[in-house]
Design a protein around this motif. Structure first.
Motif, short mmCIF file in Angstrom:
data_model
loop_
_atom_site.label_atom_id
_atom_site.label_comp_id
_atom_site.label_asym_id
_atom_site.label_seq_id
_atom_site.Cartn_x
_atom_site.Cartn_y
_atom_site.Cartn_z
N ASN A 11 13.28 46.79 -97.07
CA ASN A 11 13.00 46.97 -95.68
C ASN A 11 11.92 48.08 -95.29
O ASN A 11 11.70 47.99 -94.16
CB ASN A 11 14.35 47.19 -95.22
CG ASN A 11 14.77 45.86 -94.50
OD1 ASN A 11 14.07 45.04 -93.83
ND2 ASN A 11 16.07 45.28 -95.04
N ARG B 270 8.21 47.00 -94.62
CA ARG B 270 7.58 45.90 -93.64
C ARG B 270 6.02 46.09 -93.28
O ARG B 270 5.71 47.22 -92.96
CB ARG B 270 8.67 45.76 -92.60
CG ARG B 270 9.75 45.19 -92.45
CD ARG B 270 10.66 44.94 -91.44
NE ARG B 270 11.77 44.80 -91.68
CZ ARG B 270 12.16 43.21 -92.08
NH1 ARG B 270 11.16 42.33 -91.77
NH2 ARG B 270 13.51 43.00 -92.18
N LEU C 66 8.15 40.21 -96.70
CA LEU C 66 8.60 41.43 -95.80
C LEU C 66 6.83 42.22 -95.83
O LEU C 66 6.52 42.77 -94.76
CB LEU C 66 9.27 42.46 -96.40
CG LEU C 66 10.79 41.95 -96.53
CD1 LEU C 66 11.68 43.05 -97.29
CD2 LEU C 66 11.64 42.40 -94.99
#
Lengths: 304, 103
Positions: free
Chosen positions: A136, A139, A162
């Motif tokens: 995460n 990104r 991502l």
């Protein structure tokens, strides 16, 4: 003095404790960190019977409560040695020592490191060993994955959803991982597979900025600028402290069959640190049951 | 003292302007190792050491995670007088957490 000391509080170790307690043996589980082992890194377990979805953390907690509820004792200390004195084994930890009649080694494994300079310092500053944990943070950034097994392929695919760009650095020209995983990855537009290559240098200032990749066949050196590097080159068993009581194979796994016996009477092995064909949650818990059952048998024969 | 939950409004007062050292736990609800570490941080907070423990959810406070260059969690950062003085990434045992602040 305990009947059984279990070294390692992962799924194998805690299942061994459950079986041992149900056989009314006294049990101490020694765990270096917190209970759960590597499964706590898995956000969603989908292949363990009964529950279609459960997080590794919740799974671990429930097994811990189950073992504790049955009367297993836990101490959070790292075991560093086992001394075999025949009918008594002494387990030495970083804080002291404990005695038992039988010992089950269920220490699992840890991430294999690249072994490059600055790797330790850059962990958490661009270098990661867990794509699902840290993906995460990347990104729309540029990342690379190192490895060629299923974990590497799955990590690369997860990150492709991502990140802006994903490089997969693989030392061979074909994959050990499942064919479907490899095919899916090749179809991703933002993934470039760099074959026959090793990561040979980490380039950084405060954090990782680029990697140097060397082609094994041509010797060609390429620099790839990136934000994150995910290392997925397998795992190493944590058995080195126990080589005096258990035979290790060349990769460091404790050599034992399905019965989980080591070369030392009264010392058993369970889980990912044993030589075996499949390392999964369900095979780890199965080992725990087997090792505990064999240990109980050993204890019962002792008292005859 | 309990662990204090940080948001963009109280970060400055609770962390940067704190009179005592601050152990900041960057974490997320979906992160297993973070959840494993929580009980240890709660215990340390209850033991009233000479420092404060705060919890920073990186999903709710992505700007703080970015500002402090947090890219792996759990990540523990120690602040003294508003400055970062120590950091540790990954699950570590309780005595090592305490040693990050007390040395």
């Amino acid at each position: 003095m305990y009947d059984i000391i279990v070294i390692g509080g992962g799924p194998a170790g805690m299942t061994a404790a459950i079986y041992a307690r149900r056989a009314t043996k006294s049990v101490l589980v020694l765990e270096a960190l917190t209970c759960g082992g590597q499964i706590i890194n898995t956000p969603d377990i989908e292949n363990y019977p009964v529950e279609a979805h459960i997080s590794g953390f919740d799974f671990s907690n429930r097994v811990y409560e189950q073992a504790k509820g049955l009367g297993a004792e836990f101490a959070f200390e790292k075991a560093v040695d086992i001394k075999d004195e025949g009918s008594v084994k002494t387990v030495v930890t970083t804080k002291g020592s404990y005695q038992a009649k039988a010992v089950i080694i269920a220490t699992g494994s840890e991430n294999r490191k690249l072994g490059l300079e600055d790797e330790q310092r850059l962990t958490g500053r661009g270098v990661s060993y867990c794509a699902t944990c840290d993906g995460n943070f990347y990104r729309n950034k540029v990342v690379a994955v190192v490895g060629g097994g299923n974990t590497a392929l799955e990590d690369a695919q997860y990150l492709a959803g991502l990140a802006k760009q994903v490089y997969l650095i693989h030392r061979r020209d074909s994959f050990r991982g499942e064919e479907t995983n490899a095919e899916r990855l090749k179809a991703c537009e933002n993934v470039e597979i760099v074959y026959n290559s090793n990561v040979t240098r980490l380039i950084s200032e405060k954090r990782l900025k680029a990697i140097e990749v060397t082609n094994k066949l041509t010797g060609e050196v390429r620099t790839i600028e990136l934000n994150g590097l995910f290392v997925a080159i397998g795992r190493v068993p944590e058995n080195m402290n126990f080589a005096s009581v258990a035979e290790l194979d060349e990769a460091g796994y404790i050599v034992a069959g399905e019965d989980c016996h080591t070369k030392t009477e009264g010392v058993f092995v369970a889980g990912d640190n044993r030589t075996k064909a499949l390392r999964q949650l369900v095979t780890a818990t199965a080992d725990g049951a087997m090792a505990a059952t064999e240990a109980v048998k050993y204890l019962n024969n002792m008292s005859l | 003292m309990a662990v204090i939950t940080i948001n963009s409004n109280n970060f400055k007062t609770e962390v940067l302007e704190s009179k005592v050292p601050v152990l900041a736990d960057f974490n997320a609800t979906w992160c297993g190792p973070c959840r494993s570490m929580k009980p240890m941080l709660d215990q340390l907070a209850e033991e009233n050491k000479g420092y404060k423990i705060v919890s920073i959810d990186v999903d709710d406070n992505s700007e703080l995670a970015e500002e402090y260059d947090v890219s792996s969690i759990p990540c523990l950062v120690v602040f003294r007088d508003g400055e970062e003085v120590n950091r540790s990434v990954g699950l570590i045992p309780k005595d090592m957490i305490n040693a990050l602040v007390e040395g």
